[in-house]
Design an enzyme around this catalytic site. Structure first.
Site, short mmCIF file in Angstrom:
data_model
loop_
_atom_site.label_atom_id
_atom_site.label_comp_id
_atom_site.label_asym_id
_atom_site.label_seq_id
_atom_site.Cartn_x
_atom_site.Cartn_y
_atom_site.Cartn_z
N SER A 107 34.31 41.63 25.98
CA SER A 107 35.65 41.99 26.42
C SER A 107 36.29 42.96 25.41
O SER A 107 35.73 44.01 25.13
CB SER A 107 36.47 40.71 26.63
OG SER A 107 37.64 40.96 27.36
N ASP A 245 33.54 39.87 37.76
CA ASP A 245 34.23 40.10 36.49
C ASP A 245 35.53 40.88 36.68
O ASP A 245 35.59 41.83 37.48
CB ASP A 245 33.31 40.88 35.55
CG ASP A 245 33.57 40.62 34.09
OD1 ASP A 245 34.74 40.52 33.70
OD2 ASP A 245 32.59 40.51 33.34
N HIS A 273 34.01 36.58 34.07
CA HIS A 273 34.18 37.13 32.72
C HIS A 273 33.54 36.27 31.64
O HIS A 273 33.49 36.69 30.48
CB HIS A 273 35.68 37.30 32.44
CG HIS A 273 36.00 38.24 31.33
ND1 HIS A 273 35.53 39.54 31.27
CD2 HIS A 273 36.77 38.08 30.22
CE1 HIS A 273 35.99 40.13 30.19
NE2 HIS A 273 36.73 39.27 29.52
#
Length: 296
Positions: A107, A245, A273
C-alpha cells in the site's frame, strides 16, 4: 501460513534525532525488508503476515515508521513527506547492516518502496509491490469508480459531506465502512494484527500525506506519480494485487506496463487489500517462488 511470532531482535535506531523501532526475525542470508502501509500505521499487520518467512530461511525485518507504533511520535507536520521516509528506510537498512535486500512495500509502503528503489537502486535485490500504485491521479479515478458502485444517491451524500468537511457524520462513515469491507479486507472478522494496527493509527501523518480516509486523497501525495520513472528500476519486480483491491488491478497493470519487461504480476482471487490474510493460498506460493528465483 501467517502466525504471530516474537521478534528475535528489537532495535532502537536514531534517525535525525528521532527513535525508530525495528524488528528482526530469523538470521538467513537473504533479507526481506517490509514497508507497511498507512501512512501512520504500526507495522504489526504486515510484520505478522511475513515474519513466518523466517521458516523458509529468510531474515525478515520490519519497523514502525516515525510517528507510529513504538517509534517516536513527533507532531511536526513537516516530517510527513515521502522523501524523509525514504531516508529513514535507508537509515534502518544501513544501521542494521542488511546489505542489498528484497524490499516488500504494501500500500503506502509500495509508494515508499518505489521512491526508495529509484533513490537507492543498489540497495535492493528485488522489489515486491503489494497492493499499491505508482500513479495517484489514476488511483483517484479508480476510487471514484468503486464509489460509484454504491449508487448515485450515496455518492452525492458522500460528496456533500466531503465538501462540508463532515467526515465523521454517521451516514458518511457507514458508506466508508461498506467500502472498507468490499475493498480493504473482505473477511467477516478482521485478523488480530490488522485490528491492532488500526486501533493505534496515528492520523497525523495519514491526513497530512493522504487524506481523511482510504477513498479520498487530498494530502501532499495526491499528485505523486512515478509511472514515467519505473523504467529505471532494474531489479526484478513482483506486483501483487487483490481481485477486489481498493488499489485496483487496473492500477497494478499500469505499473506492469511501465516497468521493464520481466516484471510479473499475481492477481489474488477472492481478496482485496489484505491478500495475505484473505487468501493465503493465493498469496504465499507465488511470493515464495519469486523470492527463490531472485535470491542468491
Amino acid at each position: 501460513m501467517w502466525r504471530e511470532i516474537e521478534p528475535d531482535e528489537r532495535h532502537e535506531i536514531m534517525v535525525d534525532g528521532h527513535k525508530v523501532i525495528a524488528y528482526v526475525f530469523g538470521e538467513g542470508p537473504e533479507t526481506l525488508l517490509c514497508l507497511n502501509g498507512g501512512p501512520g500505521l504500526p507495522c504489526d499487520y504486515l510484520r505478522e503476515a511475513h515474519s513466518c518467512l523466517k521458516d523458509r530461511g529468510f531474515k525478515v525485518v520490519a519497523f514502525d515508521q516515525l510517528g507510529t507504533g513504538a517509534s517516536d511520535r513527533p507532531e511536526d507536520e513537516g516530517l510527513w513527506t515521502i522523501a524523509r521516509y525514504v531516508e529513514e528506510t535507508e537509515a534502518v537498512r544501513r544501521t542494521l547492516q542488511l546489505g542489498p535486500v528484497h524490499l516488500l512495500g504494501h500500500s503506502w509502503g509500495g509508494w515508499l518502496g518505489i521512491d526508495y528503489a529509484l533513490t537507492y537502486p543498489d540497495a535492493i535485490k528485488s522489489l515486491i509491490l503489494a497492493d499499491t500504485v505508482a500513479d495517484m491521479p489514476h488511483l483517484v479515478s479508480e476510487l471514484e469508480r468503486l464509489r460509484a458502485a454504491l449508487g448515485a444517491e450515496t455518492v452525492a451524500m458522500m460528496q456533500a459531506h466531503e465538501a462540508a468537511g463532515t467526515f465523521d457524520h454517521p451516514e458518511y462513515q457507514a458508506a466508508i465502512t461498506l467500502l472498507n469491507y468490499r475493498h480493504v479486507c473482505r473477511l467477516p472478522d478482521w485478523p488480530a494484527p490488522v485490528k491492532r494496527s488500526l486501533s493505534d493509527w496515528n492520523m497525523g501523518p495519514y491526513v497530512t500525506m493522504q487524506g481523511p480516509n482510504e477513498f479520498l486523497y487530498i494530502g501532499n501525495l495526491k499528485d505523486w506519480n512515478r509511472i514515467a520513472d519505473l523504467k529505471r528500476i532494474a531489479a526484478p519486480v513482483l506486483i501483487v494485487v487483490g481481485e477486489h483491491d481498493e488499489l485496483t488491478p487496473a492500477c497494478a497493470l499500469r505499473m506492469k506496463t511501465a516497468l521493464p519487461a520481466g516484471a510479473t504480476m499475481n492477481v489474488v482471487r477472492n481478496a482485496s487489500h489484505m491478500p495475505f490474510y484473505e487468501n493465503p493460498e493465493g498469496y504465499y506460493p507465488p511470493l515464495l517462488d519469486f523470492l527463490a528465483r531472485v535470491s542468491g
